[in-house]
Scaffold this active site. Sequence first.
Site, PDB file in Angstrom:
ATOM      1  N   GLY A   1     -20.274  19.235  21.353  1.00 39.11           N
ATOM      2  CA  GLY A   1     -19.734  18.905  22.712  1.00 39.11           C
ATOM      3  C   GLY A   1     -18.702  19.863  22.625  1.00 39.11           C
ATOM      4  O   GLY A   1     -18.076  20.371  22.484  1.00 39.11           O
TER       5      GLY A   1
ATOM      6  N   ARG B   1      -5.954   3.115  33.366  1.00 39.46           N
ATOM      7  CA  ARG B   1      -7.077   2.549  33.915  1.00 39.46           C
ATOM      8  C   ARG B   1      -7.519   1.275  33.547  1.00 39.46           C
ATOM      9  O   ARG B   1      -7.871   0.536  33.912  1.00 39.46           O
ATOM     10  CB  ARG B   1      -8.534   3.646  33.017  1.00 39.46           C
TER      11      ARG B   1
END
Lengths: 259, 637
Positions: free
Chosen positions: B42, B330
Amino acid sequence: MLNLTLKVWRQKGPKDAGQMVTYPAPGISPDMSFLEMLDVVNERMMEKDEEPIAFDHDCREGICGSCGTVVNGIAHGPRSATTACQLHMRSFKDGDTITVEPWRAKPFPVLKDLIVDRSAYDRIIAAGGFVSVNTGGCPDGNSLPIPKENAELSMDAAACIGCGACAAACPNASAMLFVSAKVSQLALLPQGQPERRDRVLKMVAQMDAEGFGGCTNIGECESACPKEIKLENIARLNRDFLVATVTKRPVTASQGGGA
Amino acid sequence: MELKSKLPSGPIETAWDRTRQELKLVNPSNKRKYSVIMVGSGLAGASGAATLAELGYQVKCFCYQDSPRRAHSISAQGGINGAKNYQNDGDSVWRLFYDTVKGGDFRAREANVHRLAEVSVNIIDQCVAQGVPFAREYGGTLANRSFGGAQVSRTFYARGQTGQQLLLGAYQSLERQIGIGAVQMYPRTEMLDVIVADGAARGIVTRDMVTGKIESHLADVVILATGGYANVFYLSTNAKGCNTTAIWRAHRRGAAFANPCYTQIHPTCIPVTGDHQSKLTLMSQSLRNDGRIWVPLKKGDKRPPGQIPENERDYYLERKYPSYGNLAPRDISSRAAKQCCDEGRGVGPTGLGVYLDFADAIGRLGENVIRERYGNLFEMYERITDENPYKIPMRIFPASHYVMGGLWVDYNLMSTIPGLHVLGEANFSDHGANRLGASALMQGLADGYFVIPYTIGDYLVNAKVKKIDASHPEVKKAEAEVTGRVKRLLSINGKRTPDSLHKELGKVIWEKCGMGRNAAGLKEALQRIPAIREEFWKNLKVLGSGDDLNVSLEKAGRVADFMEMAELLCIDALERDESCGAHFREEHQTPDGEALRNDEKFCHVAAWEWAGEGKTPILHKEPLTFESLHLTQRSYK
Ligand SMILES: Cc1cc2nc3c(=O)[nH]c(=O)nc-3n(C[C@H](O)[C@H](O)[C@H](O)COP(=O)(O)OP(=O)(O)OC[C@H]3O[C@@H](n4cnc5c(N)ncnc54)[C@H](O)[C@@H]3O)c2cc1C
Ligand code: FES
């Protein structure tokens, strides 16, 4: 709820012959994605001690490029600009029979059922699909203004997810749309200029070495592409390739590993 | 176990510079004598593997997908932060540092976060040089957008595909090294254990996912960049293959697991439609720049959104948090949505949803501008829901998305196992109890491009590792254990599929250890998890053999590790008897429902040591000290 019949390519391994097998798929919700439908069918099969259908997938958001099956003869299925994982069952009607097959292209050998080996694409990138900069010491990001239009066109090409649908859809199994997307992305940016000619020659040489066919402008790739990569990119590649061939010694495919 | 954090002392502004000067270097011609294993491709793994190979190390890189380009980072949408202050709006390294520590509710290390903010500017330069097609202004300069938890515009983006473009940049650098033979890439290869020999991490045991072959790979140093464990919830926005296996197996071999209970629930995901649901799809937080979130004022108001007049709508984020509004962090936005739904004001067929409405922005800017900004996200939404968000407000609901917890690492990114380094989402390092938007991409690339290349040399020079070979008893032992586990999974011959057991586990975690947690619920989960795990080992069904491509076997192995990890998650959540960031203990809230920290008792990192099968894990605490910033109650009002 939809009651469907699936005809699925089953192949135990790379050396197995493989065949189409029919499975009933009753009670499918139109809100399911195509892969969720396969999940449901697989869970039912496992309950009956049948091995599930193997398929590649990961993000299920249309961005990783893992999934890919030929649905009713069309790479990624009937909905345009949509990967198999983003195709929803509301695109089908009750009573439909759906055929599901792996990518069919010689450079993508089948590993099992719907899973193919697409490492050829990685080897093409390894041959030249990059800008040769090492980490560190790069100039300030804003030191190189790039016209918005070029940045946008470059981004259009960079949207390719490397799924392989273009080569699978092409009667010649050509990988030109994939290769040209990377060539274009970098050719449209100043960062890509120093290696522009070398890049196109090396990538095309590797593509040929992998056994992909030539492009005869049929355009199936463009209509199969879930990311709407345009044929213009192929034209751009062809121009660059021509310039590069007349101005440079040809190169052979790199020996690099790739994966 | 001792937690030696190796945090630099002295002024924070120069701490990383001074550390770099003190770190030992490996002479260029000696680098090629050292071998490095990188698990993961990644952002963290690909950037690290490419950079280490450029420096001259011999690198082997592993991933479970068929190509390193498909790592989960590819699906990140919104953007990456960089303290460039290109907008001249008051940004600085200091402000990014401050926002990140505050966003993490003062549960991260100051020195780590400051370093992250410093290198954020180099990351942007690096990616531009690679040809990442970032969004630009008409004058040709880089464009920015604002993101949650910040009052400046510092987020760089490439349409709604920032993760894809950054990952492809790193992947191309990696492929370049693969092409010249400096990196050996092993795709479709899953790491199933770490080999610890003579006190240090010396290799890994892998399974070739095509042939089933179990093999060990040895090296001088091992790096894990294997991503997060959000799939412990079963339903999450993560890719289906994201797993905890690599870090869990390392944990069992001696790596402390830090803050497992810090899991992030993202406020803007497409709601669940039914039992068949296999994953949840994020609608990038960047949409909150132009979208307004609301629910009907009245309970059970089932009118279509267009028929609910302005004065009967509750734009609850704008009402509760006037200065941040729809851009509140969030954790706060997620809980606010849950609260509305708990009050019976949720929308959509299940009542588990709130509206994200673009009508105002479309009126103000025109549909074209909105299309240019978010076109691909709108299309994705329409494909999934069959509703046109240009006309009807989107329906969204929170979903498990990211984990701040992970393997404990010191300032040099080394775990408690010498030689085992951990990068990206797999470590716990920089986000405290809550991560701000556009900061994970930044952290993954910081770790891979700009931290590990410096710190690894220091380890190699100091550790003076001796070569070992495959006949070492620890290598044999680890291989035999992996082979045994694969055989065991195949031989249970029960009735339940891996997915059905994973779903059952995920439901317990979502209900008892999700957006709101309390002692009674966590205790209940801790009763239920061992029972599900027992059921797994008694009644699992995996068809086929271990000698070829076997998707159910792969899944079963990952679920087995989630079954163990889930328990630690709940133990940690129970132990942390305070609310902080995304960890919301219902017992601890302010009168208006915000997270209430307890700095006296919990201003520390909780690092858990594996004590053995069936034994209670051992808690170690790393105290957090704040010298540059004051511990304050977070406020986004
Ligand atoms: C939908 C979505 C949107 C997001 N958007 C943003 C955003 O806008 N901005 C932002 O900053 N962050 C965003 N994030 C978070 C961010 O994308 C991730 O935290 C980050 O990309 C993780 O990178 P990584 O390199 O640590 O791990 P990953 O990208 O998850 O890579 C893990 C790698 O490890 C490999 N691997 C895992 N396990 C094994 C194993 N056992 N054996 C072998 N290989 C293994 C995988 O193959 C893969 O290569 C988003 C996340 C999601 C889910
Ligand atoms: S699963 Fe990622 S594109 Fe379909």
